[in-house]
Design a protein around this motif. Structure first.
Motif: not given
Length: 554
Positions: A71, A74, A92-94, A120, A123, A126-127, A177
């Motif tokens: 984790s 980011t 956020y975190n990736l 992927d 992520n 989330t992004e 999440r």
């Protein structure tokens, strides 16, 4: 030498995952394989064969999938007009899928592409959420700030996404999440989104993949909501109807059309995920009740519904780790357990002054003086333990361990490693970290297991070093060092390493040895006396005169 005060040590610790004894079995298998490949005459080949056969037997008996989830905190998206006050921010975190690189051997297995694809996907979602929050709300935030230009009542719009693995083993990769957003109103809004993937195929599982017959799920969940949630008291009548007259089971049946996949329909979707021993359902704010009621949670254990839930996904291991909540009562080993915090009143209640454990009518306390705590219950074949992870100044972390006992006095012990961003899953292979000061200040990590008394016992001799990206030191003069033939054998010979050679970090024993790799590929060993300042290298060289670009935390 550069001496830099570091407020926060960078950390992206690997998370423990896999089956019991995974860490140790991988290391032994790896060493046995290397011995077979090299054919070293100095090794006991009969012993190697026996060890290899034993390890092959272990792998057959305990199938495991040795991947770990990392984790990383980011980044963020921000919007400010004309470099004025911040208007919108989204953090956020990736996640990353990786394996633990054994510092004793330098070996690691590859991660299956199916798991990489699943990570992927998470992520990417989330992004996208974080970026779109800023994009979609920038104009409204700018307008609201203009309206409050005189009264200074505008608060910037905020969004935060915390992605946390719940399970990462041979059966499933489960990730939750937690999304919090504030849009300038009376209060913010939090939402939970869950992902469960089949670890073998990388396919995101639907409820029908785990539940044999979903037809009665709405009625089961509707009956369990008031039983398992104190905040549901008075919200549903005896017929299971909500305040608007709709039956709770009908609302849940409508939500199931989304089946846990956001965006598939215009209504709320049914949020669920597979944890260690069953299915966890999460109803977000407004899903089935008013905002003030909060979220509702329903747990269906696989063992309680063997005719309904496919138990292949829930083979509960003999040993496991689960994270606990402060203030909540748990039944462990046939007795009640509760962990509570007492805050320092002189510090505005921001620091935890005392951590108290109540178990089987007995108490144990200690003073962490930390601003945050993570509490873990470890169940092993030898007993039950608590690990408390302290978050202190400069984001320094350390564990304290406690053996739970109904008869003996319970006592906390301070450990030398911390959890950081690891996912604690397997008591036999916990990837924990700390900070070393040999040659430079940097993060280090290695695999640990829980001993019979609950104290940490290392699986590895060395710590893997985790320096900043592209961080290297440069020799300022020639020096004679031990050059290792390999990380595994540690056979060495003395050799002169020339001035100007660049070195990268590999591992350390955090006592007196740091192994590095030169820019021409050699593995060189530095013997360091870190008990004096400046540190003395090879009993002769002050570190400031020998190496350029060293960094030490203040």
């Amino acid at each position: 030498m550069k001496k830099i005060w570091l407020a926060v040590m960078a950390s992206a610790l690997l998370a423990s995952a896999g089956c019991q004894n995974a860490g140790k079995a991988q290391e032994k298998d790896s060493a046995a394989q290397n011995a077979s490949e090299t054919g070293s005459a100095e090794k006991d080949t009969a012993g190697e064969s026996s060890a290899a056969e034993e390890n092959e037997s272990k792998k057959d008996a305990e199938p495991c999938y040795p991947y770990h989830i990392t984790s990383k905190n980011t980044g963020d998206w921000k919007y400010s007009k004309n470099e004025e006050a911040l208007l919108v921010a989204s953090k956020y975190n990736l996640l990353g899928a990786d394996v633990y690189v054994n510092p004793d051997t330098g070996r690691a297995d590859e991660v299956k592409p199916e798991i990489l694809a699943a990570v992927d996907k998470i992520n990417g979602d989330t992004e996208k959420i974080s970026k779109n929050f800023v994009k979609d709300n920038a104009a409204e935030a700018e307008e609201m700030r203009a309206q409050h230009a005189q009264d200074d009542l505008f608060n910037s719009f905020e969004n935060e996404n915390i992605v946390k693995p719940v399970r990462a083993d041979s059966g499933c990769l489960t990730v939750v999440r937690e999304n919090y957003s504030f849009l300038g109103g009376a209060h913010g809004f939090s939402e939970t989104t869950a992902y469960t993937f089949d670890a073998a195929t990388g396919k995101r599982l639907k409820l029908a993949d785990i539940v044999k017959d979903t037809e009665n799920i709405p009625e089961i969940l509707a009956a369990e909501v008031p039983k398992q949630n104190e905040n549901a008291d008075g919200l549903f009548d005896q017929d299971g109807k909500m305040s608007d007259g709709e039956k709770l089971s009908d609302r849940i049946r409508e939500m199931m059309k989304g089946d846990g996949y956001e965006g598939e329909n215009d209504t709320a979707y049914l949020n669920w995920y597979a944890d260690r021993d069953g299915l966890q359902f999460v109803f977000n704010q407004y899903d089935i009740g008013p905002y003030a009621a909060g979220k509702f949670y329903v747990k269906l254990k696989a063992e309680d519904y063997p005719e309904l839930i496919d138990t292949r996904f829930f083979e509960v291991p003999e040993q496991y780790i689960e994270e606990l909540e402060e203030g909540k009562t748990y039944s462990i080993g046939g007795a009640d357990l509760k962990v509570s915090f007492q805050y320092d009143p002189s510090d505005g209640s921001s620091y935890i002054e005392t951590l108290r454990v109540d178990y089987a009518g007995k108490q144990a306390t200690y003073q962490p003086y930390s601003y945050r705590e993570s509490i873990y219950h470890l169940h092993t074949k030898d007993g039950d333990y608590l690990y408390c992870n302290d978050f202190t100044e400069n984001d320094w972390q350390s564990l304290s361990s406690l053996k739970l006992s109904k008869t003996e006095e319970m006592k906390f012990y301070q450990e030398t490693a911390g959890v950081y961003d690891a996912v604690m899953i397997d008591p036999e292979a916990m990837i924990l970290g700390g900070r070393t000061e040999l040659l430079s200040s940097m993060q280090m990590e290695r695999s640990y297991r829980a001993g019979k008394d609950g104290r940490l016992e290392p699986n590895d001799k060395y710590f893997a070093l985790k320096p900043w990206e592209d961080f290297q030191l440069t020799l300022k003069q020639d020096i004679e060092l031990d050059v290792l033939e390999s990380l595994e054998t540690e056979k060495s010979h003395r050799e002169t390493v020339k001035k100007g050679t660049k070195i990268s970090f590999i591992r350390t024993d955090d006592k007196s040895i740091t192994d590095c790799r030169t820019d021409d590929g050699r593995i060189v060993r530095f013997h360091v006396n870190g008990d004096v300042w400046p540190h003395i290298v090879e009993d002769k060289y002050p570190i400031e005169e020998l190496l350029d670009n060293t960094i030490f935390a203040g």
